[in-house]
Scaffold this motif. Structure first.
Motif, PDB file in Angstrom:
ATOM      1  N   ALA A  93      29.380  41.237  53.952  1.00  0.00           N
ATOM      2  CA  ALA A  93      28.897  40.034  53.271  1.00  0.00           C
ATOM      3  C   ALA A  93      27.388  40.136  53.051  1.00  0.00           C
ATOM      4  CB  ALA A  93      29.251  38.787  54.084  1.00  0.00           C
ATOM      5  N   ILE A  94      26.671  40.605  54.040  1.00  0.00           N
ATOM      6  CA  ILE A  94      25.214  40.753  53.896  1.00  0.00           C
ATOM      7  C   ILE A  94      24.877  41.882  52.919  1.00  0.00           C
ATOM      8  CG2 ILE A  94      23.088  41.448  55.109  1.00  0.00           C
ATOM      9  CD1 ILE A  94      23.857  39.645  57.358  1.00  0.00           C
ATOM     10  N   GLU A  95      25.604  43.005  53.014  1.00  0.00           N
ATOM     11  CA  GLU A  95      25.382  44.100  52.066  1.00  0.00           C
ATOM     12  C   GLU A  95      25.550  43.611  50.632  1.00  0.00           C
ATOM     13  OE1 GLU A  95      24.577  47.684  52.249  1.00  0.00           O
ATOM     14  OE2 GLU A  95      23.648  46.508  53.839  1.00  0.00           O
ATOM     15  N   GLN A  96      26.552  42.762  50.427  1.00  0.00           N
ATOM     16  CA  GLN A  96      26.840  42.320  49.067  1.00  0.00           C
ATOM     17  C   GLN A  96      25.784  41.366  48.511  1.00  0.00           C
ATOM     18  OE1 GLN A  96      31.009  41.281  49.503  1.00  0.00           O
ATOM     19  NE2 GLN A  96      31.557  43.443  49.604  1.00  0.00           N
ATOM     20  N   THR A  97      24.938  40.827  49.365  1.00  0.00           N
ATOM     21  CA  THR A  97      23.841  39.997  48.838  1.00  0.00           C
ATOM     22  C   THR A  97      22.785  40.900  48.204  1.00  0.00           C
ATOM     23  OG1 THR A  97      22.373  40.053  50.782  1.00  0.00           O
ATOM     24  CG2 THR A  97      24.091  38.375  50.774  1.00  0.00           C
ATOM     25  N   GLY A  98      22.754  42.175  48.611  1.00  0.00           N
ATOM     26  CA  GLY A  98      21.761  43.109  48.088  1.00  0.00           C
ATOM     27  C   GLY A  98      20.352  42.810  48.590  1.00  0.00           C
TER      28      GLY A  98
ATOM     29  N   VAL B  11      41.686  48.729  50.898  1.00  0.00           N
ATOM     30  CA  VAL B  11      41.425  47.466  50.185  1.00  0.00           C
ATOM     31  C   VAL B  11      42.026  47.543  48.773  1.00  0.00           C
ATOM     32  CG1 VAL B  11      39.635  45.973  49.201  1.00  0.00           C
ATOM     33  CG2 VAL B  11      39.352  46.894  51.519  1.00  0.00           C
ATOM     34  N   ASN B  12      41.808  48.659  48.087  1.00  0.00           N
ATOM     35  CA  ASN B  12      42.332  48.807  46.724  1.00  0.00           C
ATOM     36  C   ASN B  12      43.866  48.758  46.687  1.00  0.00           C
ATOM     37  OD1 ASN B  12      39.694  49.152  45.968  1.00  0.00           O
ATOM     38  ND2 ASN B  12      39.853  51.370  45.668  1.00  0.00           N
ATOM     39  N   PRO B  18      51.228  41.044  44.952  1.00  0.00           N
ATOM     40  CA  PRO B  18      50.976  39.940  44.019  1.00  0.00           C
ATOM     41  C   PRO B  18      50.181  38.824  44.691  1.00  0.00           C
ATOM     42  CG  PRO B  18      53.269  39.945  44.744  1.00  0.00           C
ATOM     43  CD  PRO B  18      52.652  41.204  45.261  1.00  0.00           C
ATOM     44  N   GLY B  19      49.218  38.281  43.971  1.00  0.00           N
ATOM     45  CA  GLY B  19      48.421  37.171  44.482  1.00  0.00           C
ATOM     46  C   GLY B  19      47.290  37.581  45.403  1.00  0.00           C
ATOM     47  N   VAL B  20      47.048  38.889  45.552  1.00  0.00           N
ATOM     48  CA  VAL B  20      45.981  39.350  46.442  1.00  0.00           C
ATOM     49  C   VAL B  20      44.795  39.846  45.615  1.00  0.00           C
ATOM     50  CG1 VAL B  20      45.349  41.026  48.226  1.00  0.00           C
ATOM     51  CG2 VAL B  20      47.588  39.899  48.293  1.00  0.00           C
ATOM     52  N   GLY B  21      43.699  39.099  45.655  1.00  0.00           N
ATOM     53  CA  GLY B  21      42.480  39.469  44.943  1.00  0.00           C
ATOM     54  C   GLY B  21      41.584  40.325  45.819  1.00  0.00           C
ATOM     55  N   PRO B  22      40.416  40.732  45.303  1.00  0.00           N
ATOM     56  CA  PRO B  22      39.523  41.622  46.057  1.00  0.00           C
ATOM     57  C   PRO B  22      39.095  41.050  47.408  1.00  0.00           C
ATOM     58  CG  PRO B  22      38.481  40.879  44.004  1.00  0.00           C
ATOM     59  CD  PRO B  22      39.884  40.386  43.987  1.00  0.00           C
ATOM     60  N   LYS B  23      38.814  39.754  47.417  1.00  0.00           N
ATOM     61  CA  LYS B  23      38.334  39.116  48.644  1.00  0.00           C
ATOM     62  C   LYS B  23      39.434  39.072  49.713  1.00  0.00           C
ATOM     63  CE  LYS B  23      34.730  36.897  50.386  1.00  0.00           C
ATOM     64  NZ  LYS B  23      33.346  37.371  50.398  1.00  0.00           N
ATOM     65  N   ALA B  25      42.089  41.036  49.863  1.00  0.00           N
ATOM     66  CA  ALA B  25      42.424  42.418  50.225  1.00  0.00           C
ATOM     67  C   ALA B  25      41.455  42.910  51.309  1.00  0.00           C
ATOM     68  CB  ALA B  25      42.354  43.324  48.997  1.00  0.00           C
ATOM     69  N   GLN B  26      40.190  42.559  51.143  1.00  0.00           N
ATOM     70  CA  GLN B  26      39.155  42.938  52.105  1.00  0.00           C
ATOM     71  C   GLN B  26      39.425  42.287  53.479  1.00  0.00           C
ATOM     72  OE1 GLN B  26      35.277  42.738  50.159  1.00  0.00           O
ATOM     73  NE2 GLN B  26      34.442  41.739  51.982  1.00  0.00           N
ATOM     74  N   ARG B  27      39.739  41.004  53.450  1.00  0.00           N
ATOM     75  CA  ARG B  27      40.032  40.309  54.718  1.00  0.00           C
ATOM     76  C   ARG B  27      41.250  40.902  55.391  1.00  0.00           C
ATOM     77  NH1 ARG B  27      41.632  34.782  54.093  1.00  0.00           N
ATOM     78  NH2 ARG B  27      41.889  34.860  56.353  1.00  0.00           N
ATOM     79  N   MET B  28      42.276  41.240  54.580  1.00  0.00           N
ATOM     80  CA  MET B  28      43.488  41.818  55.148  1.00  0.00           C
ATOM     81  C   MET B  28      43.204  43.163  55.806  1.00  0.00           C
ATOM     82  SD  MET B  28      46.236  41.016  52.129  1.00  0.00           S
ATOM     83  CE  MET B  28      46.968  39.363  51.986  1.00  0.00           C
ATOM     84  N   ALA B  29      42.464  44.021  55.083  1.00  0.00           N
ATOM     85  CA  ALA B  29      42.174  45.371  55.595  1.00  0.00           C
ATOM     86  C   ALA B  29      41.399  45.276  56.913  1.00  0.00           C
ATOM     87  CB  ALA B  29      41.377  46.167  54.562  1.00  0.00           C
ATOM     88  N   LEU B  30      40.371  44.430  56.948  1.00  0.00           N
ATOM     89  CA  LEU B  30      39.565  44.321  58.160  1.00  0.00           C
ATOM     90  C   LEU B  30      40.368  43.693  59.298  1.00  0.00           C
ATOM     91  CD1 LEU B  30      36.266  43.365  56.394  1.00  0.00           C
ATOM     92  CD2 LEU B  30      36.673  45.466  57.677  1.00  0.00           C
ATOM     93  N   HIS B  31      41.177  42.712  58.967  1.00  0.00           N
ATOM     94  CA  HIS B  31      42.011  42.102  60.003  1.00  0.00           C
ATOM     95  C   HIS B  31      42.919  43.156  60.641  1.00  0.00           C
ATOM     96  CE1 HIS B  31      44.718  39.242  61.999  1.00  0.00           C
ATOM     97  NE2 HIS B  31      45.685  40.024  61.558  1.00  0.00           N
ATOM     98  N   LEU B  32      43.590  43.940  59.800  1.00  0.00           N
ATOM     99  CA  LEU B  32      44.507  44.949  60.327  1.00  0.00           C
ATOM    100  C   LEU B  32      43.774  45.963  61.199  1.00  0.00           C
ATOM    101  CD1 LEU B  32      46.752  45.639  57.196  1.00  0.00           C
ATOM    102  CD2 LEU B  32      47.394  44.384  59.268  1.00  0.00           C
ATOM    103  N   LEU B  33      42.635  46.461  60.707  1.00  0.00           N
ATOM    104  CA  LEU B  33      41.930  47.515  61.449  1.00  0.00           C
ATOM    105  C   LEU B  33      41.251  46.995  62.705  1.00  0.00           C
ATOM    106  CD1 LEU B  33      40.559  49.556  58.470  1.00  0.00           C
ATOM    107  CD2 LEU B  33      42.229  50.303  60.182  1.00  0.00           C
TER     108      LEU B  33
END
Ligand SMILES: [Zn+2]
Ligand SMILES: [Zn+2]
Lengths: 199, 199
Positions: A93-98, B11-12, B18-23, B25-33
């Protein structure tokens, strides 16, 4: 009458994803099987690759498949500025603020005596060792503005009582009681720019 | 600065859901890991199992790992009543109303000349063969109440012009232009009960 056992198993396991209830798990499973089987296999292999290869950066503890992550190994980051965070999501989140060019240290949690999470689990010894090495001039405490996040920052300040490093806390502007992860970039950049000295 | 390559890849690939946007997908990936690596591996293996083993039921064409699905092989279903649907999701939606005890035939789509989807792709020959066998007394057309769904039902009615089987269409009550999948159980049960004869 329910789905076939393998289909039901897929629906159930999709629910390990945050924010996915029974209805969306069902839609996801059927979508993958009816319309995107290559996507399902790609996801399966990305999951296995990630779980098997992603560990933590030996310097900042963020999620990384390399021993030292890209940020820690970058030549263009300011290594005198260290930002302490609760989670890799906050770092992103902080990285994305640039708006930040220093480096990070990820605690991966906050002090929580009830759950048995003490300073060891958060790698605070490693953080203190790193500060002792003397390269860091300013430590920015960017734990969440929650009771636990504040207590964790407070603990770190206490440990550094006799150390000359400058210590700052990100500015309020981050909503109290909220989670950094859900704060918009503008607010976060503002909170960083307006950080105040803790001593 | 982005995520590490393997994390970004995860994330990609999560975005194929369906219904999973970039934000998310990011939360899902980090949650899993960060919090559920066993869940991630279970999901990977459920995906592979499902893709490798789930085909279609040889009688109704729904998704199933068995040659004949549980519904088609059940002794307690009324085999004189056949409900024609566009998708396995619709079949599940009707099953969940508990108000239908017949059997199904899943077209897996609707006629769409533009996309090259003709009667063959929908298994309409197999449907007609089955009706020719004589066991079915009533054919309930439950395709979506959209232009394509209506056209598909109309095509099936035309093909059966010289056949004595009773043909019904689920009642309006299902919102016109909507998708069966998203209709609540009560409305669906009502639509089924109020089906009208097409001839
Ligand atoms: Zn690092
Ligand atoms: Zn079947």
């Amino acid at each position: 009458m329910a789905f076939s056992p393998l289909l039901q198993n897929l629906v159930n396991t999709l629910r390990c994803l945050p924010g996915v209830g029974p209805k969306s798990a069902q839609r996801m499973a059927l979508h993958l099987l009816e319309r995107d089987r290559p996507g399902a296999l790609a996801l399966a292999s990305a999951l296995v690759d990630a779980v098997e290869n992603i560990g933590e950066c030996s310097q900042c503890r963020t999620l990384s498949e390399d021993d030292v992550c890209d940020i820690c190994s970058s030549q263009s980051r300011d290594r005198t500025l260290l930002c302490v965070l609760e989670s890799p999501v906050d770092m992103m989140a902080i990285e994305q603020t640039g708006g930040f060019n220093g480096v990070y240290f990820v605690l991966k949690g906050h002090l929580s005596p009830i759950d048995g999470i003490g300073p060891d689990a958060l790698g605070i010894d490693r953080l203190l060792d790193r500060i002792d090495q003397g390269e860091i001039e300013e430590l920015i405490l960017a734990t969440n503005p929650t009771v636990e996040g504040e207590a964790t920052s407070h603990y770190i300040v206490e440990q550094l009582r006799d150390h000359p490093v400058k210590i700052t806390r990100i500015a309020h502007g981050v909503p109290v009681g909220g989670e950094l992860e859900f704060v918009d970039g503008g607010t976060l950049a503002h909170a960083l720019a307006g950080r105040r000295s803790l001593r």
